[in-house]
Design a protein around this motif. Structure first.
Motif, PDB file in Angstrom:
ATOM      1  N   VAL A   1       7.273   2.920   3.639  1.00 47.13           N
ATOM      2  CA  VAL A   1       8.084   3.239   2.591  1.00 47.13           C
ATOM      3  C   VAL A   1       7.381   4.389   1.688  1.00 47.13           C
ATOM      4  O   VAL A   1       8.193   5.035   1.345  1.00 47.13           O
TER       5      VAL A   1
ATOM      6  N   VAL B   1       1.655  -1.351  -0.268  1.00 49.12           N
ATOM      7  CA  VAL B   1       3.033  -1.076  -0.038  1.00 49.12           C
ATOM      8  C   VAL B   1       2.893  -0.414   1.502  1.00 49.12           C
ATOM      9  O   VAL B   1       2.110   0.455   1.733  1.00 49.12           O
TER      10      VAL B   1
ATOM     11  N   ALA C   1      10.307  -3.177  -1.355  1.00 50.18           N
ATOM     12  CA  ALA C   1       9.387  -2.145  -2.394  1.00 50.18           C
ATOM     13  C   ALA C   1       9.616  -2.468  -3.831  1.00 50.18           C
ATOM     14  O   ALA C   1       8.849  -2.565  -4.724  1.00 50.18           O
TER      15      ALA C   1
ATOM     16  N   GLU D   1      13.709  -2.088   3.642  1.00 50.29           N
ATOM     17  CA  GLU D   1      12.199  -1.508   2.852  1.00 50.29           C
ATOM     18  C   GLU D   1      12.360  -1.325   1.394  1.00 50.29           C
ATOM     19  O   GLU D   1      11.630  -1.492   0.571  1.00 50.29           O
TER      20      GLU D   1
END
Length: 103
Positions: free
Chosen positions: A89, A85, A76, A72
């Motif tokens: 996250v 997103v 990101a 993650e």
């Protein structure tokens, strides 16, 4: 969508009790190629023990595996600025921000 775990279990069970002949192997057709964005690549990453301990702690707090939380974070970090997103996250970032403010 199929359950990959169940599919793998069924395949494992089949090949535990069956054998393919050389002719069957030679006549087999390759599976359809997966789209590049769905292929997962395994890599090795060296981290200092205290860093990995913290990764494990944060993953455990969220109830996920350390590799999932690292994935993650990396996704990101490299995501396009206009890309969506994942909620997980954002939730993790909020939790981390609240934790830091409380300290």
């Amino acid at each position: 969508m199929t359950d990959n775990g169940a599919d793998l279990e069924a395949l494992a069970e089949f090949y535990e009790t069956h054998e393919l002949t050389e002719d069957e192997i030679m006549e087999a057709e390759p599976a359809e190629a997966l789209p590049a964005e769905s292929v997962m690549i395994t890599t090795s990453l060296r981290l200092p023990k205290p860093v990995m301990d913290e990764v494990r702690r944060r993953a455990q707090a969220r109830g996920i595996k350390p590799t999932a939380i690292m994935r993650e974070w990396i996704e990101a970090a490299v995501a396009d600025q206009e890309a969506v997103v994942p909620l997980s996250v954002i939730t993790a970032a909020v939790a981390e921000y609240q934790h830091r403010r409380a300290s």
